[in-house]
Design an enzyme around this catalytic site. Structure first.
Site, PDB file in Angstrom:
ATOM      1  N   TRP A 316      75.693  51.217  74.283  1.00 13.26           N
ATOM      2  CA  TRP A 316      75.361  52.259  73.306  1.00 13.26           C
ATOM      3  C   TRP A 316      74.083  51.901  72.555  1.00 13.26           C
ATOM      4  O   TRP A 316      73.281  52.785  72.226  1.00 13.26           O
ATOM      5  CB  TRP A 316      76.516  52.421  72.308  1.00 13.26           C
ATOM      6  CG  TRP A 316      76.264  53.430  71.232  1.00 13.26           C
ATOM      7  CD1 TRP A 316      76.524  54.772  71.273  1.00 13.26           C
ATOM      8  CD2 TRP A 316      75.676  53.197  69.939  1.00 13.26           C
ATOM      9  NE1 TRP A 316      76.151  55.384  70.096  1.00 13.26           N
ATOM     10  CE2 TRP A 316      75.629  54.435  69.257  1.00 13.26           C
ATOM     11  CE3 TRP A 316      75.197  52.068  69.288  1.00 13.26           C
ATOM     12  CZ2 TRP A 316      75.119  54.570  67.965  1.00 13.26           C
ATOM     13  CZ3 TRP A 316      74.690  52.191  68.006  1.00 13.26           C
ATOM     14  CH2 TRP A 316      74.656  53.419  67.357  1.00 13.26           C
ATOM     15  N   HIS A 317      73.871  50.621  72.310  1.00  8.78           N
ATOM     16  CA  HIS A 317      72.719  50.197  71.523  1.00  8.78           C
ATOM     17  C   HIS A 317      71.400  50.319  72.280  1.00  8.78           C
ATOM     18  O   HIS A 317      70.341  50.437  71.647  1.00  8.78           O
ATOM     19  CB  HIS A 317      72.897  48.752  71.051  1.00  8.78           C
ATOM     20  CG  HIS A 317      73.771  48.626  69.844  1.00  8.78           C
ATOM     21  ND1 HIS A 317      75.140  48.570  69.922  1.00  8.78           N
ATOM     22  CD2 HIS A 317      73.471  48.568  68.515  1.00  8.78           C
ATOM     23  CE1 HIS A 317      75.639  48.468  68.699  1.00  8.78           C
ATOM     24  NE2 HIS A 317      74.655  48.470  67.827  1.00  8.78           N
ATOM     25  N   GLY A 318      71.414  50.267  73.584  1.00 10.98           N
ATOM     26  CA  GLY A 318      70.146  50.362  74.304  1.00 10.98           C
ATOM     27  C   GLY A 318      70.314  50.314  75.803  1.00 10.98           C
ATOM     28  O   GLY A 318      71.285  49.752  76.328  1.00 10.98           O
ATOM     29  N   PHE A 536      67.879  53.756  68.913  1.00 14.89           N
ATOM     30  CA  PHE A 536      69.213  53.895  69.488  1.00 14.89           C
ATOM     31  C   PHE A 536      69.722  55.326  69.387  1.00 14.89           C
ATOM     32  O   PHE A 536      70.758  55.626  69.904  1.00 14.89           O
ATOM     33  CB  PHE A 536      70.200  52.945  68.796  1.00 14.89           C
ATOM     34  CG  PHE A 536      69.685  51.534  68.745  1.00 14.89           C
ATOM     35  CD1 PHE A 536      69.126  50.950  69.862  1.00 14.89           C
ATOM     36  CD2 PHE A 536      69.738  50.798  67.573  1.00 14.89           C
ATOM     37  CE1 PHE A 536      68.633  49.667  69.823  1.00 14.89           C
ATOM     38  CE2 PHE A 536      69.263  49.506  67.523  1.00 14.89           C
ATOM     39  CZ  PHE A 536      68.704  48.943  68.646  1.00 14.89           C
TER      40      PHE A 536
END
Length: 536
Positions: A316-318, A536
């Protein structure tokens, strides 16, 4: 548009506040929606329509889920909502990641799409998902007013970098909320604190981290200071944005939940994640971990659930492997704490568990901040003394070895010459051989130094490391103290005295004004950067 900008502070926000507070309540959501769309349109003109489309999809699916409640079609429309939201997020955020990995695995030459990442898409997608899921579960009433739902999705205080506000948190406030001077005052102060965290602390720590990472000669000490600077930078950057979002929300009558609770005072990774990015952790807990079975399953399945949740948390972060590794890194420690680490540290004084947690977190944010997996491996190796040696150092080493070779070769040439006194041809041959030996040795030395530069031991410290540390030591101390509840607890303790409380209340506006003036000076000077979580 950035919260930390002249345009937002001195133009957009005052105009929005003025219009918002002069219109009747029934128009306030419309004013907020128009302002939020303008706020987003300023930086993402085209993707504003994508956000509106996402809101419309959630609105229609919510109505259909409620209309066919109790039938199989309700579940069908829920699945449709989830699939559409995930596909849109995946297309814009992860398409190039999958294409590039397919090219690497199969040697293909598929063309990358090169799409710009819509700002905040990860946040507002999770918000619309929570809405439709909660409507399906019966935890939230369906919203039949599109303006109200779109206001929830697009609300500019938390639109582009969180916290992830669930619909159930603001459901009642969308139709009935209280405005008061107390809320307004609290909101302004909270916003100012967040602005100070971002502009005065996070950006300064970012400059230190950049300088340390780009040093001519890496050192072990420098890399650990880099790890501290990066970890605190990310904390103050993101918690600062959350403070600003919570403050703005309170000004407009919304009470967003806290997103950070001094995570660095934790003693375990599990506790850290109960205090760090609380809205994201609770989202994955309620919408992924528990539906998978949580911990009420067999041991192997529980391990799978943990790995799945933390794989998704990292992803989800990258869209890069270092984020996935970052998430799985935490999963490993959570599993270890469950089985033996937790019990082990309970037998020891608390100081040891705090040291353990700090080391684990510092390493984690080096992984998080790495430039792809190659950058992560290089940075982690440098933390433990293995890394690149600067070109001047390599050249010096090569020159030294070449000089020693020259000396040996000169002796050889002199000896050969003395044995062939009067034989000019022999002397010439000896000189030529010596020169060739020197050239060969120099080339070999340079090639060897270059080939093994990445595995050479780094020095522990250097004058350059001392230079950067001395220049930033004050902000590091301030950041370390600020990452603990020491200041908050001290102020609360002082406020127990009635006279002291009055003095603090008088000084509070002065404090807010000082932060605003300092931040403005940074804006004018250009010494600020976008929020890290915008990516993000």
């Amino acid at each position: 548009m950035l919260f930390s900008s002249i345009g937002f502070l001195y133009y957009f926000l005052p105009v929005t506040l003025f219009v918002y507070f002069i219109v009747p309540f029934k128009l306030k959501n419309l004013v907020l929606l128009i302002a939020s769309l303008a706020f987003y349109f300023y930086g993402e003109p085209v993707y504003t329509f994508l956000m509106l489309g996402t809101s419309l999809s959630a609105y229609i699916h919510g109505l259909l889920i409620d209309r066919f409640r109790g039938t199989k079609w309700s579940r069908v429309f829920l699945c449709s909502s989830v699939i559409i939201s995930v596909l849109v997020l995946g297309f814009f955020k992860y398409s190039d990641f999958f294409v590039s990995n397919l090219n690497n695995i199969f040697g293909s030459k598929l063309r990358l799409l090169g799409l710009a990442l819509p700002i905040g898409i990860s946040f507002y997608t999770f918000q619309t998902l929570s809405y439709t899921i909660d409507v399906y579960r019966g935890d939230a009433k369906v919203q039949k007013n599109f303006i109200s739902l779109a206001t929830y999705v697009a609300l500019f205080p938390q639109l582009i970098a969180g916290p992830i506000v669930r619909y159930t948190v603001v459901e009642e406030e969308l139709s009935s909320r209280t405005h008061s001077f107390g809320n307004f005052s609290y909101g302004v102060t909270r916003f100012a604190i967040g602005l100070g965290k971002k502009v005065l602390i996070a950006d300064t720590l970012g400059a230190l981290a950049t300088s340390l990472h780009a040093m001519t000669q890496q050192t072990v000490g420098g890399m650990w200071i880099y790890a501290i600077a990066v970890s605190l930078q990310i904390y103050f950057d993101f918690s600062g944005y959350s403070d600003m979002a919570i403050g703005l929300g309170r000004i407009f009558g919304f009470k967003f939940l806290e997103n950070f609770n001094y995570p660095f005072i934790s003693t375990t990774v599990a506790e850290f994640w109960r205090r760090w990015h609380i809205s994201l952790g609770s989202w994955f807990r309620d919408y992924v971990y528990i539906p998978l079975g949580g911990n009420r399953v067999s041991l192997p399945r529980w391990g799978f659930n943990i790995l799945a949740v933390w794989f998704l948390t990292g992803f989800w972060h990258g869209a890069d492997w270092n984020f996935i590794v970052w998430g799985l890194y935490f999963a490993v420690f959570l599993i270890c704490e469950k089985f033996f680490l937790g019990a082990f540290f309970k037998k020891l004084p608390t100081v040891f568990s705090r040291i353990y947690l700090v080391v684990v977190i510092l390493i984690s944010f080096v992984i998080f901040n790495g430039n792809g997996m190659n950058g992560v491996i290089t940075d982690l190796a440098a933390l433990f003394g293995i890394g690149r040696v600067s070109a001047p150092a390599m050249a010096s080493a090569s020159a030294g070895m070449a000089a020693r070779t020259l000396g040996a070769a000169s002796v050889t040439a002199a000896g050969m010459a003395s044995e062939a006194v009067g034989a000019l041809t022999s002397v010439a041959q000896a000189t030529t051989a010596a020169a060739a030996s020197i050239a060969s040795a120099t080339a070999t030395t340079t090639a060897t130094a270059t080939a093994f530069a990445s595995t050479m031991a780094l020095p522990l410290w250097s004058a350059e490391t001392s230079y950067y540390l001395s220049g930033y030591i004050l902000i590091l101390v301030v950041a370390i103290i600020g990452a603990t509840p020491l200041c908050k607890n001290t102020i609360l303790k002082i406020k127990e005295n009635e006279k002291a409380a009055r003095i603090i209340n008088i000084l509070e506006p002065v404090f807010v004004l000082m932060i605003l003036m300092l931040a403005t000076a940074y804006f004018v000077d250009g010494s600020f950067s976008p929020f890290l979580y915008f990516r993000f």
